[in-house]
Scaffold this active site. Sequence first.
Site, PDB file in Angstrom:
ATOM      1  CB  SER A 182      -5.151  20.015  -2.087  1.00 21.78           C
ATOM      2  OG  SER A 182      -5.333  18.892  -2.327  1.00 21.78           O
ATOM      3  CB  THR A 210      -6.453  15.318   3.692  1.00 19.25           C
ATOM      4  OG1 THR A 210      -6.005  13.736   3.381  1.00 19.25           O
ATOM      5  CG2 THR A 210      -5.403  16.118   4.344  1.00 19.25           C
ATOM      6  CE  LYS A 256     -10.208  11.971   3.008  1.00 21.46           C
ATOM      7  NZ  LYS A 256     -10.180  10.677   1.474  1.00 21.46           N
ATOM      8  CG  ASN A 278     -13.742  14.308  -0.140  1.00 20.16           C
ATOM      9  OD1 ASN A 278     -14.497  14.961  -0.243  1.00 20.16           O
ATOM     10  ND2 ASN A 278     -12.608  14.009  -0.988  1.00 20.16           N
ATOM     11  CG  ASP A 281     -12.125  10.690  -1.044  1.00 25.41           C
ATOM     12  OD1 ASP A 281     -11.858  11.086  -1.813  1.00 25.41           O
ATOM     13  OD2 ASP A 281     -12.332  10.644  -0.032  1.00 25.41           O
ATOM     14  CB  ALA A 328     -12.802  -4.273   2.798  1.00 21.38           C
ATOM     15  N   GLY A 370     -11.265   2.063   3.890  1.00 15.61           N
ATOM     16  CA  GLY A 370     -12.051   3.586   3.922  1.00 15.61           C
ATOM     17  C   GLY A 370     -12.220   3.829   2.638  1.00 15.61           C
ATOM     18  NE  ARG A 384      -4.349  -8.070   5.249  1.00 18.50           N
ATOM     19  CZ  ARG A 384      -3.823  -7.298   5.617  1.00 18.50           C
ATOM     20  NH1 ARG A 384      -2.216  -7.411   5.881  1.00 18.50           N
ATOM     21  NH2 ARG A 384      -4.029  -6.480   6.407  1.00 18.50           N
ATOM     22  CE1 TYR A 415      -2.694   9.816  -3.394  1.00 17.09           C
ATOM     23  CE2 TYR A 415       0.082  10.653  -4.195  1.00 17.09           C
ATOM     24  CZ  TYR A 415      -0.925  10.267  -3.169  1.00 17.09           C
ATOM     25  OH  TYR A 415      -1.524  10.653  -2.210  1.00 17.09           O
TER      26      TYR A 415
HETATM   27  P1  ATR Z   1      -7.901   3.306   2.821  1.00 20.26           P
HETATM   28  O1  ATR Z   1      -8.886   4.125   4.522  1.00 20.26           O
HETATM   29  O2  ATR Z   1      -6.829   3.910   2.640  1.00 20.26           O
HETATM   30  O3  ATR Z   1      -8.799   2.083   2.033  1.00 20.26           O
HETATM   31  P2  ATR Z   1      -8.035   1.503   5.408  1.00 20.26           P
HETATM   32  O4  ATR Z   1      -9.108   1.769   5.568  1.00 20.26           O
HETATM   33  O5  ATR Z   1      -7.203   0.940   6.234  1.00 20.26           O
HETATM   34  O6  ATR Z   1      -7.196   2.348   4.306  1.00 20.26           O
HETATM   35  O7  ATR Z   1      -7.585   0.004   4.430  1.00 20.26           O
HETATM   36  C1  ATR Z   1      -6.695  -1.185   3.887  1.00 20.26           C
HETATM   37  C2  ATR Z   1      -7.066  -1.658   2.488  1.00 20.26           C
HETATM   38  O8  ATR Z   1      -5.965  -2.830   1.937  1.00 20.26           O
HETATM   39  C3  ATR Z   1      -7.845  -2.898   3.569  1.00 20.26           C
HETATM   40  O9  ATR Z   1      -8.615  -2.942   3.032  1.00 20.26           O
HETATM   41  C4  ATR Z   1      -6.362  -4.124   4.233  1.00 20.26           C
HETATM   42  O10 ATR Z   1      -7.271  -4.968   4.066  1.00 20.26           O
HETATM   43  P3  ATR Z   1      -7.848  -6.103   5.589  1.00 20.26           P
HETATM   44  O11 ATR Z   1      -9.203  -5.601   5.857  1.00 20.26           O
HETATM   45  O12 ATR Z   1      -7.365  -6.879   5.583  1.00 20.26           O
HETATM   46  O13 ATR Z   1      -6.749  -5.198   6.874  1.00 20.26           O
HETATM   47  C5  ATR Z   1      -5.569  -3.676   2.542  1.00 20.26           C
HETATM   48  N1  ATR Z   1      -4.258  -4.154   2.731  1.00 20.26           N
HETATM   49  C6  ATR Z   1      -3.934  -3.402   4.046  1.00 20.26           C
HETATM   50  N2  ATR Z   1      -2.379  -4.618   3.857  1.00 20.26           N
HETATM   51  C7  ATR Z   1      -2.204  -4.831   3.531  1.00 20.26           C
HETATM   52  C8  ATR Z   1      -1.979  -6.497   2.517  1.00 20.26           C
HETATM   53  N3  ATR Z   1      -0.695  -6.784   3.156  1.00 20.26           N
HETATM   54  N4  ATR Z   1      -2.502  -7.569   2.347  1.00 20.26           N
HETATM   55  C9  ATR Z   1      -3.893  -7.875   1.681  1.00 20.26           C
HETATM   56  N5  ATR Z   1      -4.420  -6.251   1.577  1.00 20.26           N
HETATM   57  C10 ATR Z   1      -3.645  -5.438   2.535  1.00 20.26           C
END
Ligand code: ATR
Length: 498
Positions: free
Chosen positions: A242, A285, A289, A310, A330, A357, A359, A380, A447
């Site tokens: 940033s 960050t 947040k 953010n 974001d 699904a 953050g 998942r 990224y």
């Molecule tokens: P962020 O704020 O970066 O989105 P998060 O809230 O921890 O981080 O969300 C991570 C996302 O990546 C979730 O959708 C998670 O799926 P789950 O809700 O099933 O945990 C997904 N994710 C992380 N590792 C995964 C994996 N090995 N296979 C499939 N989905 C995964």
Amino acid sequence: MKKSLICLAVTETTLGKNLNTILKYRNSIDMVELRADFLDKAELPFLHKFPRMTDLPIILTIRKKTDGGKFVSDERQRRQLLGNGIQGNYSYIDLEEDFTDNDFSKRIKKKGVKIIRSFHDFSGVPHDLSRRIKALAKSPGELPKAAVMPQSTSEVYRLLQCYKECDHMDKILLGMGTFGFPTRILCSSLGSYLTYCSAPGASAAPGHIDPVTLTDLYRFREISPKTFVYGIIGNPVMHTFSPCIHNPGFARIGLDAVYLPFHVDSIKDFMEVAEFLDIRGFSVTIPHKENIIQFLDKKDQSVTQVAACNTVVKEESTHKPARYCGVNTDGIGFVEALKERLNKTSLDGLKVTTIGAGGAAKAIVFALVSEGAEVLIINRTVHRAEKLADSFHCAWAGLDDDGLLKMQDYSDIIVQTTSLGMEPNSNMDPVPGYTFKGHETVYDIVYKPEMTLLLKRAQKAGCSIILGKEMLLGQAFVQFRLFTGKEYPDKAGVRILL
Ligand code: ATR
């Protein structure tokens, strides 16, 4: 308030190598500290010759191990070396608080060398810091120096108070380490005679940056008490891009402002720092947040809907205490980059699959739905997909055959928001069973690496792809607009830089 000077601390093993370092950074520095405790023994008899090798004022320092340096021999030898050294034309000599030889100090002064009387505290910011600084000078004309390492945001605040309490006197006062970093940049507005810096990879103390970053990125020489302060709070935060986006932007629009990384362990304490420095706006960050929301006086819909913030902007008023408004850029940044690529003013009627699904997905789905897109969320953990879909009236499915089937109907745009594909999982693809047709626009918010496995596959099938850095830049461009009221001035330039 006087402009602070930039002092390059040189820590090479020979005087010749130190001279080369000085020549390399000559245009970005005002003076030099020769850290003679880093020199090879064979160089020490020639200390007195060093000042003649350059036209800059030089500080001679032989720092003991107990004060964070490398010198381990006895005190008598150190005194002898300092004595020999000042036969040369040093402008300053750094003597620690506990250096008590008055006759030696008198000798130094007679030669016209100014004494910097220093103390270092690597364990924190002492409660009696102001009193100690005021009592440091052992004779008239000495310049007191305190380098302390804050261990928390509340200690940063204590350090800032100390600048105020010692406002009337010349001094060197600096915060070391990641917590202390902003004080190294704000010297001219806080009141420190100089700031120290080092060549890249040769940091003489925790938190030194190189002189070019200091002058070119942070525009150290232009900072004054009038300079507006912006920043980013996080933990960790020093790795963030940033400052490399906002500082060049400020420079290009001619705004007297600086954007700094603030390592923060307590938002409550940071709000006091923000009030003290009159911070006009800041990015937020991980991991702050969500917790920042309770400190906001006003919240944009993007914050209430996503339950994360953010961007914080200080209201333009003289109201005390200051009032802060929170926005979540974001999702907005994500969508702006998308619309730019699709060359559309709205996403009305477009059918979008969002993978994940968490953050990030929440902010993105909110922005997509606000733009009129129809969204399918696949994840998942199916109940998380369902929960998010319920909040924004979307379709949902698992990251399984059922999800892949439904994706066929939501394939104008495919957005990837999980950590699959991100280093160190760069060999993973969240939907290996999905076959791209070529008409899809695929946007992966990962990224690192720039080209994920998913994007490579999509590109091969003829899809249009959007890189994760576009979201990073997109949210920063919206922040810039909120901070300054102006469009980011050089989007293409900063894209190349990143
Ligand atoms: P962020 O704020 O970066 O989105 P998060 O809230 O921890 O981080 O969300 C991570 C996302 O990546 C979730 O959708 C998670 O799926 P789950 O809700 O099933 O945990 C997904 N994710 C992380 N590792 C995964 C994996 N090995 N296979 C499939 N989905 C995964």
